[in-house]
Design an enzyme around this catalytic site. Structure first.
Site: not given
Ligand code: EPZ
Length: 425
Positions: A22-23, A98, A122, A127-129, A312, A334
């Site tokens: 999926k991801n 998201r 969520c 989960r900021p961007v 995950d 995480i």
């Molecule tokens: C991806 O989310 C996955 N989603 C998530 O899967 C997965 O849990 C996650 O990676 C970690 O492996 C998809 O691929 C669609 P991150 P993502 O950016 O990209 C922080 C599932 O169940 N962060 O690696 O959103 C964030 O808050 C889902 O399938 C910032 O602070 O995760 C987190 O603490 C849930 N600022 C950490 O980094 C940002 O701009 C990692 O998040 C971006 C992230």
């Protein structure tokens, strides 16, 4: 709202085919926005999140064609963005998922502008961007946040830059990588995420003509090109679906063969399963998981970016540990709020105490079935695993979470001896 009914206690026995990730699919789909040629993705899983991303791309003017056949190779998705008419991803579409934010980098790189609703928090964390936005700014984008939207534009092309992520981010790496393929000059992404989904994305982009070095490492070097071509790409197997069924086999003390997947996608989980006493082997027909010997020991886990133990898989690991002999400490590093399944597992008799970011699980010989509530995708499947292992009946409410990420979960489990059915609303 649909519910799932499970009568637990029987070991799972049989074979389950694992679908495309999926991801990975969710980041490969927006790739079509980088080219006016057709992008064909095979091994696409049939999931609600894939349909949501398809709906968003259609809204942007992408011609989306999903082959409905349920073949052994999954579905085939054709995406043609040559007639793009829109660069706004509206709130109503983004709030559903998201991963919609992954259209930002490609839209900006190829069309010079993008307006994407800011994803909210969520169930698992805020989960900021911000890291996505800082990286795109480093590439020359001008970004403003207004009325809940990210307004991004660039005059001419993005420019290659040095991006050093202070924290590993999967989505941030994906957005930056896609954008950098069409930027002028060289982009170096340091502390890049190394998840197999990123490797799959980089492989697909390379087949389209992108110039990327360091694939699979923490430093990605991208030399921008003027345009990208079409591609046919098969989505990498879903390592989280693989791990989920492997843990379901272990929790029921059963034996499953998982086809269409590979052990090297999920080594950290396999190492921990072996430490717990579960046999996991890379066989000729797929991955063999055997827990029929019966004894599963408590093993500590800490979630980390790939190649560490995946966040995950944390909830599903907790379901297994709730049935293990001895105690285990599960640390989530995480996401700040990813223990929503704990009170639900406790309703099934699990003995779990949370201390900050860690949970201490004291295994029980038997869980007992109960009415429980799914709070997010992985939490809901953890409750299904616990239900399969428990004595008696479990009813899982709010299973729409499950449908976002697990294809035909009840059919796959029922074919391996589980008593599981969907109660339609
Ligand atoms: C991806 O989310 C996955 N989603 C998530 O899967 C997965 O849990 C996650 O990676 C970690 O492996 C998809 O691929 C669609 P991150 P993502 O950016 O990209 C922080 C599932 O169940 N962060 O690696 O959103 C964030 O808050 C889902 O399938 C910032 O602070 O995760 C987190 O603490 C849930 N600022 C950490 O980094 C940002 O701009 C990692 O998040 C971006 C992230």
């Amino acid at each position: 709202m649909d519910r799932i009914r499970i009568v637990g206690g029987a070991p799972l026995e049989g074979t389950i085919r694992i679908g495309g990730a999926k991801n990975a699919a969710l980041t490969l789909m927006p790739v079509c926005l980088l080219t006016d040629r057709v992008v064909t993705l095979t091994n696409i899983p049939d999931l609600a999140d894939i349909r949501t991303m398809g709906g968003l791309l259609e809204h942007l003017g992408v011609h989306v064609h999903l082959n409905g056949a349920d073949s052994a190779e999954g579905r085939i998705l054709e995406l043609d963005a040559s007639g793009l008419k829109e660069t706004t991803a509206p709130y109503d579409l983004v709030r559903k998922m998201r991963a919609s934010v992954l259209v930002l980098g490609p839209l900006l790189a190829r069309h010079g502008q993008a307006r994407v609703s800011l994803p909210g928090g969520c169930a698992i964390g805020t989960r900021p961007v911000d890291l996505h936005l800082k990286a795109l700014e480093a590439l020359g984008a001008v970004i403003e946040l207004q009325e809940g939207y990210i307004n991004a534009r660039v005059d001419g092309r993005l420019k290659g830059a040095h991006v050093n992520f202070p924290k590993v981010t999967v989505g941030g790496t994906e957005n930056t990588l896609m954008a950098a393929t069409l930027a002028e000059g060289r982009t170096v992404i340091e502390n890049a995420a190394r998840e197999p989904e990123i490797t799959d994305l980089a492989t697909c982009l390379t087949a389209m003509g992108a110039r990327i070095k360091g694939i699979g490492t923490g430093t990605l070097t991208v030399d921008g090109v003027d345009s990208l071509g079409g591609v046919t790409h098969s989505v990498v197997p879903d390592r989280i679906e693989t791990g989920t069924y492997a843990l379901a086999a272990a929790a029921t003390r059963g034996r499953l063969t998982l086809t269409g997947t590979r052990l090297n996608l999920t080594e950290a989980l396999v190492d921990h399963m072996r430490q717990a006493g579960v046999v996991v082997e890379d066989g000729t027909d797929g991955l063999l998981v055997d827990a029929t010997r019966g004894d599963v020991r408590g093993v500590d886990v800490m979630t980390e970016p790939f190649p560490g133990f995946p966040t995950d898989m944390q909830a599903q690991w907790m379901a297994l540990m709730s049935t293990a002999s001895g105690a285990s400490m599960i640390t989530e590093s995480i996401f700040e709020n990813r223990f929503m399944h704990v009170p639900e597992l406790s309703r099934m008799g699990a003995d779990i105490n949370i201390h900050g970011g860690s949970a201490i699980v004291r295994g029980k010989a038997r869980l007992s079935g109960a009415q429980v509530m799914a709070t997010d995708l992985r939490a809901s499947v953890c409750l299904a695993i616990a239900g399969l292992a428990a004595e008696g009946e479990t009813i899982i409410n709010r299973v729409y979470h499950l449908d976002r990420g697990y294809e035909r979960v009840e059919d796959k489990l029922a074919a391996c001896g589980a008593t599981i059915e969907r109660l339609r609303a």
